[in-house]
Motif scaffolding. Structure first.
Motif, short mmCIF file in Angstrom:
data_model
loop_
_atom_site.label_atom_id
_atom_site.label_comp_id
_atom_site.label_asym_id
_atom_site.label_seq_id
_atom_site.Cartn_x
_atom_site.Cartn_y
_atom_site.Cartn_z
N ARG A 137 24.85 27.27 60.65
CA ARG A 137 24.86 25.49 61.42
C ARG A 137 23.30 24.94 61.04
NH1 ARG A 137 25.73 27.04 67.46
NH2 ARG A 137 24.47 28.53 66.97
N HIS A 138 22.39 25.68 60.49
CA HIS A 138 21.02 24.87 60.15
C HIS A 138 20.78 24.66 58.69
CE1 HIS A 138 19.34 25.48 64.25
NE2 HIS A 138 19.56 26.76 64.08
N SER A 139 22.06 24.62 58.13
CA SER A 139 22.09 24.69 56.62
C SER A 139 21.69 22.99 56.08
CB SER A 139 23.38 24.60 55.99
OG SER A 139 24.17 23.91 56.28
N LEU A 140 21.58 22.04 56.78
CA LEU A 140 21.01 20.68 56.47
C LEU A 140 19.85 20.62 56.83
CD1 LEU A 140 24.01 18.41 57.55
CD2 LEU A 140 23.45 19.21 55.21
N VAL A 141 18.89 21.70 57.05
CA VAL A 141 17.51 21.33 57.48
C VAL A 141 16.94 21.17 56.00
CG1 VAL A 141 16.94 23.99 57.07
CG2 VAL A 141 15.34 22.49 58.56
N THR A 142 17.14 21.38 55.20
CA THR A 142 16.65 20.99 53.77
C THR A 142 16.55 19.78 53.48
OG1 THR A 142 18.69 21.59 52.61
CG2 THR A 142 16.89 23.51 52.98
N GLU A 143 17.71 18.97 54.13
CA GLU A 143 17.92 17.51 53.85
C GLU A 143 17.46 16.70 55.05
OE1 GLU A 143 19.08 16.97 50.71
OE2 GLU A 143 19.11 19.12 50.85
N HIS A 144 17.58 17.05 56.29
CA HIS A 144 16.80 16.24 57.19
C HIS A 144 15.44 16.45 57.75
CE1 HIS A 144 16.78 19.10 60.62
NE2 HIS A 144 18.18 19.58 60.37
N ALA A 145 14.98 17.51 57.30
CA ALA A 145 13.74 18.08 57.60
C ALA A 145 12.60 18.03 56.47
CB ALA A 145 13.39 19.10 58.47
N LEU A 146 13.04 19.07 55.76
CA LEU A 146 12.07 19.25 54.49
C LEU A 146 11.91 18.28 53.45
CD1 LEU A 146 13.18 23.05 54.05
CD2 LEU A 146 10.91 21.98 54.74
N ARG A 147 13.20 17.56 52.69
CA ARG A 147 13.12 16.83 52.00
C ARG A 147 12.25 15.49 52.29
NH1 ARG A 147 16.11 16.52 47.15
NH2 ARG A 147 17.57 18.18 48.04
N PRO A 148 12.57 14.79 53.57
CA PRO A 148 11.60 13.97 53.91
C PRO A 148 10.03 14.01 53.95
CG PRO A 148 13.70 13.95 55.42
CD PRO A 148 13.47 15.16 54.53
N LEU A 149 9.87 15.42 54.22
CA LEU A 149 8.54 15.69 54.56
C LEU A 149 7.91 15.58 52.92
CD1 LEU A 149 5.79 17.04 55.64
CD2 LEU A 149 6.71 19.04 55.26
N PHE A 150 8.41 16.16 52.01
CA PHE A 150 7.76 16.04 50.71
C PHE A 150 8.05 14.95 49.99
CE2 PHE A 150 8.09 20.72 51.62
CZ PHE A 150 7.03 21.17 51.17
N THR A 151 8.95 14.17 50.34
CA THR A 151 9.04 12.86 49.98
C THR A 151 7.73 11.91 50.29
OG1 THR A 151 11.46 12.62 49.59
CG2 THR A 151 10.40 10.36 49.60
N TYR A 152 7.49 12.32 51.67
CA TYR A 152 6.46 11.27 52.16
C TYR A 152 4.89 11.79 51.32
CZ TYR A 152 2.71 10.11 55.32
OH TYR A 152 1.37 9.69 55.52
N LEU A 153 4.80 13.07 50.86
CA LEU A 153 3.97 13.52 50.21
C LEU A 153 3.91 13.16 48.72
CD1 LEU A 153 3.38 17.02 51.80
CD2 LEU A 153 2.15 15.15 52.29
N ARG A 154 5.05 12.39 48.36
CA ARG A 154 5.04 11.94 47.01
C ARG A 154 5.45 12.94 46.11
NH1 ARG A 154 0.74 9.07 48.98
NH2 ARG A 154 -0.71 10.06 47.63
#
Length: 231
Positions: free
Chosen positions: A115-132
């Motif tokens: 059920r947590h499989s989208l954590v990479t998309e809704h949490a991790l990916r935005p974090l690293f996109t913010y860090l450029r």
């Protein structure tokens, strides 16, 4: 080429560290690279002290420098409360704001349920996109029931191949030209790293190319993905 692996697993042995090691192994199947593992569990106290004092210990500073100097990064976290762990976030809170600019990052996460499989998309990916950072298309989530399954092995293989090939693909996607004088070097050429850093990114995190006549031109996602697929 140097790959740095950041693992935020808390237990020993850790499924998070296991996933990180398997992603690193999958990458090394396609490229000759040196790897270094940063185990955040061993740095937890020093990270907390750095957040309070603003001064890293020698060991934490070495870990931060290793991440900044890496050609590629593998970052894996356990899922806590439907997001990345506090330890994982704290480490990337204290890293230099420009350390990940233009750096390819392969994301991974582990959890007890699918059920947590989208954590990479809704949490991790935005974090690293913010860090450029340049986040790779394939992120790998491993639930408890995934271990030993063919699906997880295939995702790991695909993700490792993407990280191994991404530096060359990114370089090919950036034309060394001079879209603006302020970014030009001797003879009017733009440094590849500078072009990658200043180029806008699509929603998928792909770099754009630099066209000398038109400026920045977005490379279609399918074209970028095709260059990264395993033959």
């Amino acid at each position: 080429m140097k790959i740095v692996v950041v693992s935020a697993g808390l237990s020993s042995p850790s499924s998070t560290r296991l996933l990180a090691d398997r992603l690193a192994a999958a990458t090394l199947e396609h490229v000759d690279a040196e790897t270094e593992v940063v185990e955040l569990r061993d740095l937890a106290t020093q990270i907390a002290q750095h957040l309070v004092t603003g001064f890293p210990s020698a060991r934490l500073a070495a870990a931060l420098d290793a991440v900044a100097a890496a050609d590629g990064l593998i970052a894996v976290t356990p899922v806590f409360a439907a997001s990345y762990s506090g330890l994982f976030k704290s480490f990337f809170d204290v890293i230099d704001k420009d350390a990940l600019t233009g750096k390819p990052v392969l994301l991974g996460a582990t959890g007890g349920t699918a059920r947590h499989s989208l954590v990479t998309e809704h949490a991790l990916r935005p974090l690293f996109t913010y860090l450029r950072a340049l986040v790779l298309p394939t992120a790998v989530y491993a639930a408890s029931e995934d271990w030993g399954g063919e699906g997880l092995a295939q995702r790991i293989t695909r993700a490792g191949a993407e990280l191994a090939r991404f530096p060359a693909a990114a370089t090919a996607a950036v034309t060394v030209a001079a879209p603006a004088a302020q970014h030009a070097g001797p003879g009017g050429a733009v440094d590849v790293d500078t072009a990658a850093a200043i180029a806008p990114r699509s929603l998928t995190g792909a770099v754009t190319s630099v066209d000398p006549a038109e400026g920045f031109v977005t490379v279609p996602f399918e074209q970028r993905l095709a260059a990264l697929r395993v033959p």
